[in-house]
Design a protein around this motif. Structure first.
Motif, PDB file in Angstrom:
ATOM      1  N   UNK A  24     -28.643  -0.105  -8.360  1.00 54.11           N
ATOM      2  CA  UNK A  24     -29.498  -1.287  -7.897  1.00 54.11           C
ATOM      3  C   UNK A  24     -28.977  -2.003  -6.462  1.00 54.11           C
ATOM      4  N   UNK A  25     -29.839  -2.228  -5.907  1.00 53.40           N
ATOM      5  CA  UNK A  25     -29.575  -3.012  -4.513  1.00 53.40           C
ATOM      6  C   UNK A  25     -28.714  -4.339  -4.727  1.00 53.40           C
ATOM      7  N   UNK A  26     -28.820  -4.993  -5.754  1.00 58.55           N
ATOM      8  CA  UNK A  26     -28.154  -6.085  -6.199  1.00 58.55           C
ATOM      9  C   UNK A  26     -26.655  -5.710  -6.475  1.00 58.55           C
ATOM     10  N   UNK A  27     -26.302  -4.612  -7.324  1.00 59.74           N
ATOM     11  CA  UNK A  27     -25.204  -4.060  -7.580  1.00 59.74           C
ATOM     12  C   UNK A  27     -24.358  -3.632  -6.389  1.00 59.74           C
ATOM     13  N   UNK A  28     -25.027  -3.319  -5.479  1.00 56.76           N
ATOM     14  CA  UNK A  28     -24.423  -2.276  -4.388  1.00 56.76           C
ATOM     15  C   UNK A  28     -24.130  -3.597  -3.509  1.00 56.76           C
ATOM     16  N   UNK A  29     -25.143  -4.767  -3.420  1.00 55.38           N
ATOM     17  CA  UNK A  29     -24.547  -5.837  -2.669  1.00 55.38           C
ATOM     18  C   UNK A  29     -23.320  -6.706  -3.039  1.00 55.38           C
ATOM     19  N   UNK A  30     -23.121  -6.709  -4.300  1.00 49.76           N
ATOM     20  CA  UNK A  30     -21.990  -7.142  -5.107  1.00 49.76           C
ATOM     21  C   UNK A  30     -20.580  -6.335  -4.555  1.00 49.76           C
ATOM     22  N   UNK A  31     -20.742  -5.226  -4.727  1.00 51.58           N
ATOM     23  CA  UNK A  31     -19.787  -4.342  -4.296  1.00 51.58           C
ATOM     24  C   UNK A  31     -19.196  -4.413  -2.720  1.00 51.58           C
ATOM     25  N   UNK A  32     -20.313  -4.426  -1.780  1.00 51.74           N
ATOM     26  CA  UNK A  32     -20.300  -4.508  -0.486  1.00 51.74           C
ATOM     27  C   UNK A  32     -20.077  -5.539   0.150  1.00 51.74           C
ATOM     28  N   UNK A  33     -19.964  -6.625  -0.707  1.00 46.26           N
ATOM     29  CA  UNK A  33     -19.745  -8.061  -0.273  1.00 46.26           C
ATOM     30  C   UNK A  33     -20.581  -8.587   0.713  1.00 46.26           C
ATOM     31  N   UNK A  34     -22.195  -8.286   0.496  1.00 50.13           N
ATOM     32  CA  UNK A  34     -23.307  -8.873   1.336  1.00 50.13           C
ATOM     33  C   UNK A  34     -24.504  -8.970   0.559  1.00 50.13           C
ATOM     34  N   UNK A  36     -28.136  -8.857  -1.129  1.00 50.90           N
ATOM     35  CA  UNK A  36     -28.987  -7.549  -1.639  1.00 50.90           C
ATOM     36  C   UNK A  36     -30.234  -7.334  -0.524  1.00 50.90           C
ATOM     37  N   UNK A  37     -30.465  -8.446   0.091  1.00 51.02           N
ATOM     38  CA  UNK A  37     -31.784  -8.402   1.097  1.00 51.02           C
ATOM     39  C   UNK A  37     -31.050  -7.529   2.495  1.00 51.02           C
ATOM     40  N   UNK A  42     -30.925  -2.501   5.490  1.00 51.57           N
ATOM     41  CA  UNK A  42     -30.284  -1.269   5.850  1.00 51.57           C
ATOM     42  C   UNK A  42     -30.661   0.093   5.363  1.00 51.57           C
ATOM     43  N   UNK A  43     -31.039  -0.052   3.973  1.00 46.84           N
ATOM     44  CA  UNK A  43     -31.554   1.226   3.487  1.00 46.84           C
ATOM     45  C   UNK A  43     -33.141   1.723   4.239  1.00 46.84           C
ATOM     46  N   UNK A  44     -33.766   0.801   4.356  1.00 43.03           N
ATOM     47  CA  UNK A  44     -35.184   1.071   4.911  1.00 43.03           C
ATOM     48  C   UNK A  44     -34.944   1.485   6.427  1.00 43.03           C
ATOM     49  N   UNK A  45     -33.986   0.819   7.259  1.00 39.06           N
ATOM     50  CA  UNK A  45     -33.885   1.189   8.612  1.00 39.06           C
ATOM     51  C   UNK A  45     -33.099   2.777   8.634  1.00 39.06           C
ATOM     52  N   UNK A  46     -32.693   3.328   7.617  1.00 34.94           N
ATOM     53  CA  UNK A  46     -32.034   4.361   7.522  1.00 34.94           C
ATOM     54  C   UNK A  46     -33.111   5.490   6.780  1.00 34.94           C
ATOM     55  N   UNK A  47     -34.188   4.881   6.638  1.00 29.58           N
ATOM     56  CA  UNK A  47     -35.293   5.857   6.100  1.00 29.58           C
ATOM     57  C   UNK A  47     -34.819   6.333   4.651  1.00 29.58           C
ATOM     58  N   UNK A  49     -35.823   6.500   0.835  1.00 24.07           N
ATOM     59  CA  UNK A  49     -36.942   6.094   0.153  1.00 24.07           C
ATOM     60  C   UNK A  49     -36.637   5.394  -0.967  1.00 24.07           C
ATOM     61  N   UNK A  50     -37.358   4.170  -0.840  1.00 25.66           N
ATOM     62  CA  UNK A  50     -37.033   3.151  -1.663  1.00 25.66           C
ATOM     63  C   UNK A  50     -37.559   3.318  -3.058  1.00 25.66           C
ATOM     64  N   UNK A  51     -37.023   2.882  -4.342  1.00 25.76           N
ATOM     65  CA  UNK A  51     -37.674   2.954  -5.536  1.00 25.76           C
ATOM     66  C   UNK A  51     -38.361   1.403  -5.699  1.00 25.76           C
ATOM     67  N   UNK A  52     -39.464   1.405  -6.659  1.00 24.97           N
ATOM     68  CA  UNK A  52     -40.199  -0.153  -6.833  1.00 24.97           C
ATOM     69  C   UNK A  52     -39.062  -0.902  -7.435  1.00 24.97           C
ATOM     70  N   UNK A  53     -39.085  -2.147  -6.902  1.00 27.14           N
ATOM     71  CA  UNK A  53     -38.231  -3.205  -7.061  1.00 27.14           C
ATOM     72  C   UNK A  53     -38.186  -3.308  -8.556  1.00 27.14           C
ATOM     73  N   UNK A  54     -36.754  -3.532  -9.171  1.00 26.35           N
ATOM     74  CA  UNK A  54     -36.724  -3.779 -10.780  1.00 26.35           C
ATOM     75  C   UNK A  54     -36.492  -2.445 -11.312  1.00 26.35           C
ATOM     76  N   UNK A  55     -36.916  -1.297 -10.679  1.00 18.57           N
ATOM     77  CA  UNK A  55     -36.629   0.061 -11.500  1.00 18.57           C
ATOM     78  C   UNK A  55     -35.407   0.339 -11.470  1.00 18.57           C
ATOM     79  N   UNK A  56     -34.632   1.234 -12.357  1.00 20.92           N
ATOM     80  CA  UNK A  56     -33.117   1.610 -12.186  1.00 20.92           C
ATOM     81  C   UNK A  56     -33.044   2.907 -12.873  1.00 20.92           C
ATOM     82  N   UNK A  57     -32.533   3.739 -12.614  1.00 19.16           N
ATOM     83  CA  UNK A  57     -32.229   5.186 -13.258  1.00 19.16           C
ATOM     84  C   UNK A  57     -30.907   5.425 -13.217  1.00 19.16           C
ATOM     85  N   UNK A  58     -30.360   6.125 -14.129  1.00 16.05           N
ATOM     86  CA  UNK A  58     -28.849   6.352 -14.238  1.00 16.05           C
ATOM     87  C   UNK A  58     -28.656   7.918 -13.897  1.00 16.05           C
TER      88      UNK A  58
END
Length: 329
Positions: A24-34, A36-37, A42-47, A49-58
């Protein structure tokens, strides 16, 4: 183009890979020290494909119940996490940081995971982050490993048959061996944890020494024979378990057999250290020579600085004598 964040500690390609692996973007943000916004931008600007917010898949595997059952390797990894791991407070992940990537790869395999290991671009340290509410809760509820644990961690209940593996895991994370001085040292911010560790070591007939340095605490095992006994104990089943090769090889610098070794008598007991401090002050007051005094009691000048930092009474007496010498000159 997304502006580079000065505090971000993951490369863009690592962030994208984590997201595509199901983080999730929240977990990545914690790891990356930035924030989630920032990650979403960053993901959108690098094109990506975004998942619906709140969705999660392992997209990776994991034995989520790993810490429910004791084994040699489970005890090792538990000790390693207590020393070098992080339990996130607000998100469901457990992370382990280490400079040697191979030990994280071995731990990952033991946990039944194919989670990617990422490298912090600023520190060069590798990080394994496991996303699992079940595993996080087991570490907290069963083993008492809570968020912000550094100064509050309590020694967990470890069955005796797994104690040497737990100690080896903790030692690989927060311990070191100084072979030239025949000293093994454990470090922790938790006084309670190390006091319990001392009791474990005493049960194994070691003579551990406790030391406070600022906000940290240390436990030492000293003596050539004692270090060899400690090594034999924690590496007894090493071929079947996990361990840091670097530290194991340092212990293997000992070429003599156990029956050929002996600890120096009484040199490192608290009573002996107190006598050496008193002898130092007495000789120094008489001779006014630091070099001669150190030679007389067979210590290095660096020992004086250590005594000054760790013993207020010694520091006060030393400074009194030193000032008295200056007045008499």
């Amino acid at each position: 183009m997304c502006r580079r964040s000065s505090k971000r500690n993951l490369e863009i390609n690592e962030i994208i890979k984590l997201y595509e692996d199901g983080e999730s973007t929240t977990e990545i943000a914690t790891i990356a020290n930035v924030s989630s916004r920032y990650i979403r931008m960053l993901l959108k600007q690098h094109h990506v494909e975004m998942r619906p917010r709140g969705s999660w898949k392992r997209k990776y595997t994991l034995n989520e119940d790993y810490f429910k059952t004791w084994s040699n390797n489970m005890a090792y990894i538990l000790g390693f996490i207590i020393a070098d791991g992080t339990i996130a407070r607000d998100v469901q992940f457990v992370s382990i940081a280490q400079k040697e990537k191979y030990i994280l790869e071995a731990i990952r395999e033991e946990l039944g995971s194919n989670q990617p290991i990422v490298k912090n671009k600023d520190t060069g340290v590798y990080m394994l982050t496991i996303n699992s509410k079940v595993m996080k809760n087991d570490l907290i509820e069963i083993h008492g490993v809570k968020p912000n644990k550094s100064s509050t961690i309590e020694f967990p209940h470890v069955p005796k048959e797994y104690m040497s593996h737990f100690i080896r895991g903790y030692f690989d994370g927060d311990g070191y061996i100084n072979y030239k001085q025949y000293t093994v040292t454990f470090v922790s911010g938790s006084k309670s944890f190390l006091e319990a560790l001392i009791n474990v070591l005493k049960e194994k007939e070691f003579t551990p020494q406790f030391q406070q340095q600022g906000a940290n605490y240390r436990v030492h095992i000293r003596g050539r024979k004692s270090v060899k006994l400690f090594s034999d104990w924690i590496y007894k089943d090493k071929n079947e378990g996990l361990y840091l090769i670097r530290k194991y090889h340092t212990f293997k610098e000992e070429k003599l057999e156990l029956h050929q070794l002996a600890d120096r008598k009484h040199v490192n007991t608290q009573e002996a250290i107190m006598r050496r401090k008193l002898n130092f002050l007495t000789i120094y007051a008489l001779t006014h020579s630091m070099e001669y005094t150190c030679a007389c009691i067979e210590i290095k000048p660096a020992s004086i600085n250590r005594w000054m930092n760790n013993a207020k009474l010694f520091k006060r007496n030393f400074e009194f004598i030193k000032n008295d010498i200056k007045k008499s000159e």
